[in-house]
Write an enzyme that holds these catalytic residues in place. Sequence first.
Site, mmCIF file in Angstrom:
data_model
loop_
_atom_site.group_PDB
_atom_site.id
_atom_site.type_symbol
_atom_site.label_atom_id
_atom_site.label_comp_id
_atom_site.label_asym_id
_atom_site.label_seq_id
_atom_site.Cartn_x
_atom_site.Cartn_y
_atom_site.Cartn_z
ATOM 1 N N ASN A 28 -0.448 61.064 7.270
ATOM 2 C CA ASN A 28 -0.705 61.832 6.049
ATOM 3 C C ASN A 28 0.417 61.525 5.036
ATOM 4 O OD1 ASN A 28 -0.400 64.003 4.122
ATOM 5 N ND2 ASN A 28 -1.877 65.161 5.319
ATOM 6 N N ASP A 79 0.663 62.744 1.857
ATOM 7 C CA ASP A 79 0.747 63.722 0.761
ATOM 8 C C ASP A 79 2.162 63.861 0.194
ATOM 9 O OD1 ASP A 79 -1.896 64.337 1.177
ATOM 10 O OD2 ASP A 79 -1.521 66.277 2.132
ATOM 11 N N HIS A 80 3.142 63.861 1.096
ATOM 12 C CA HIS A 80 4.484 64.204 0.622
ATOM 13 C C HIS A 80 5.218 63.070 -0.083
ATOM 14 C CE1 HIS A 80 3.808 68.145 1.834
ATOM 15 N NE2 HIS A 80 3.711 67.861 3.113
ATOM 16 N N ARG A 101 9.139 65.075 -10.099
ATOM 17 C CA ARG A 101 9.576 64.600 -11.409
ATOM 18 C C ARG A 101 8.438 64.400 -12.403
ATOM 19 N NH1 ARG A 101 14.892 62.448 -11.883
ATOM 20 N NH2 ARG A 101 16.116 64.124 -11.000
ATOM 21 N N ARG A 156 -5.881 68.683 -3.138
ATOM 22 C CA ARG A 156 -5.956 70.138 -3.269
ATOM 23 C C ARG A 156 -6.540 70.527 -4.610
ATOM 24 N NH1 ARG A 156 -2.322 72.655 0.732
ATOM 25 N NH2 ARG A 156 -2.882 74.587 -0.286
ATOM 26 N N ARG A 181 -1.554 69.576 -6.534
ATOM 27 C CA ARG A 181 -0.086 69.701 -6.562
ATOM 28 C C ARG A 181 0.627 68.439 -6.071
ATOM 29 N NH1 ARG A 181 0.964 73.777 -1.521
ATOM 30 N NH2 ARG A 181 -0.355 75.129 -2.738
ATOM 31 N N GLU A 190 -8.730 65.129 3.360
ATOM 32 C CA GLU A 190 -8.709 66.569 3.660
ATOM 33 C C GLU A 190 -9.113 67.298 2.402
ATOM 34 O OE1 GLU A 190 -5.034 68.224 4.979
ATOM 35 O OE2 GLU A 190 -4.867 66.785 6.608
ATOM 36 N N THR A 241 1.677 75.028 2.864
ATOM 37 C CA THR A 241 0.866 74.007 3.514
ATOM 38 C C THR A 241 -0.314 74.734 4.145
ATOM 39 O OG1 THR A 241 0.854 72.250 5.198
ATOM 40 C CG2 THR A 241 2.267 74.157 5.642
ATOM 41 N N THR A 242 -1.243 73.994 4.736
ATOM 42 C CA THR A 242 -2.400 74.635 5.362
ATOM 43 C C THR A 242 -1.903 75.611 6.419
ATOM 44 O OG1 THR A 242 -3.506 72.534 5.036
ATOM 45 C CG2 THR A 242 -4.636 74.142 6.400
ATOM 46 N N HIS A 276 -0.823 69.062 12.717
ATOM 47 C CA HIS A 276 -0.079 70.048 11.936
ATOM 48 C C HIS A 276 1.220 70.396 12.656
ATOM 49 C CE1 HIS A 276 0.880 72.997 8.930
ATOM 50 N NE2 HIS A 276 -0.093 72.476 8.229
ATOM 51 N N GLY A 277 2.307 70.136 11.963
ATOM 52 C CA GLY A 277 3.620 70.491 12.487
ATOM 53 C C GLY A 277 4.148 69.572 13.577
ATOM 54 N N HIS A 309 4.377 65.362 7.392
ATOM 55 C CA HIS A 309 5.694 65.756 6.912
ATOM 56 C C HIS A 309 6.844 65.116 7.683
ATOM 57 C CE1 HIS A 309 9.148 68.480 6.324
ATOM 58 N NE2 HIS A 309 8.716 68.478 5.086
HETATM 59 N N1 PXP Z 1 -3.796 68.349 9.621
HETATM 60 C C1 PXP Z 1 -4.141 69.132 8.572
HETATM 61 C C2 PXP Z 1 -5.519 69.679 8.542
HETATM 62 C C3 PXP Z 1 -3.233 69.404 7.540
HETATM 63 O O1 PXP Z 1 -3.604 70.182 6.519
HETATM 64 C C4 PXP Z 1 -1.958 68.814 7.582
HETATM 65 C C5 PXP Z 1 -0.988 69.061 6.479
HETATM 66 O O2 PXP Z 1 -1.435 68.487 5.310
HETATM 67 C C6 PXP Z 1 -1.648 67.994 8.683
HETATM 68 C C7 PXP Z 1 -2.572 67.807 9.689
HETATM 69 C C8 PXP Z 1 -0.329 67.325 8.796
HETATM 70 O O3 PXP Z 1 0.641 68.277 9.030
HETATM 71 P P1 PXP Z 1 2.166 67.882 8.943
HETATM 72 O O4 PXP Z 1 2.451 67.483 7.546
HETATM 73 O O5 PXP Z 1 2.854 69.131 9.374
HETATM 74 O O6 PXP Z 1 2.367 66.728 9.906
#
Ligand code: PXP
Length: 241
Positions: free
Chosen positions: A7, A9-10, A18, A45, A49, A70, A100-101, A191-192, A214
Amino acid sequence: MPELMVNIDHVATLREARGIHYPDPVFAAGIAEMAGASGIIIHLREDRRHIKDRDLVILREVVRTKLNLEMAATPEMTKIASEIKPDMITLVPEKRQELTTEGGLDVVRFTAKIEKVISAMRKKGIAVSLFIDPVETQIKAAARIGANMIEVHTGTYSDARTAKDRTAELKKVVKATRMGKELGLGVNAGHGLHYHNVREIAVIPGIDELSIGHSIIARAVFVGLDRAVRDMLELIKTGNG
Ligand code: PXP
């Protein structure tokens, strides 16, 4: 052994800090793929964001592995996914104020809304995964309404403070995976997850893909994205003997 979906996103979060044009998540996708990721995940999203519509459009062009979008189960997102056609989508709950979710989708409560999205995606040949907590009623509901896959929420496992809680949460993920497979669903997890808790999840029999963001992007700040992805892949592999 599960495949690693990264992922990104970050990378966009850093760009948006910025409000300029770099770092570009599109470059991150290429590097993650070259390092061995099996796919790229982005969350478009409602408030845009981090990931922007432009990112999705370009990533659809350049991602050669698998692009997982997602998204919330809204008409706006359904329209965007139908037009851009990612390889798959993952439906997630979305609240504006959350960092976050924050938990799995309530498939039981929002059956009609989710069914609508599944039906629209089926017409376009886009696979649908539902991000849910490791709860029997949710897994059964996901199978009943025709989802292709579930993504088991590992956030509670990741947040567990004690060994006892962690073991209890891990057991739930194991059980949910088994149940998902028995019902004919693909089973992903995420997630996490980070470099110190991924192995226990990676060895669970039946998990197809891990969705990790992340921790990989955070490590990339220090060691580079290529190395961060390879380090994670190594842990998934060594966990599996
Ligand atoms: N799965 C889903 C459904 C999520 O929303 C996210 C966070 O965007 C992740 C996995 C990844 O989570 P993390 O950034 O904590 O690895």
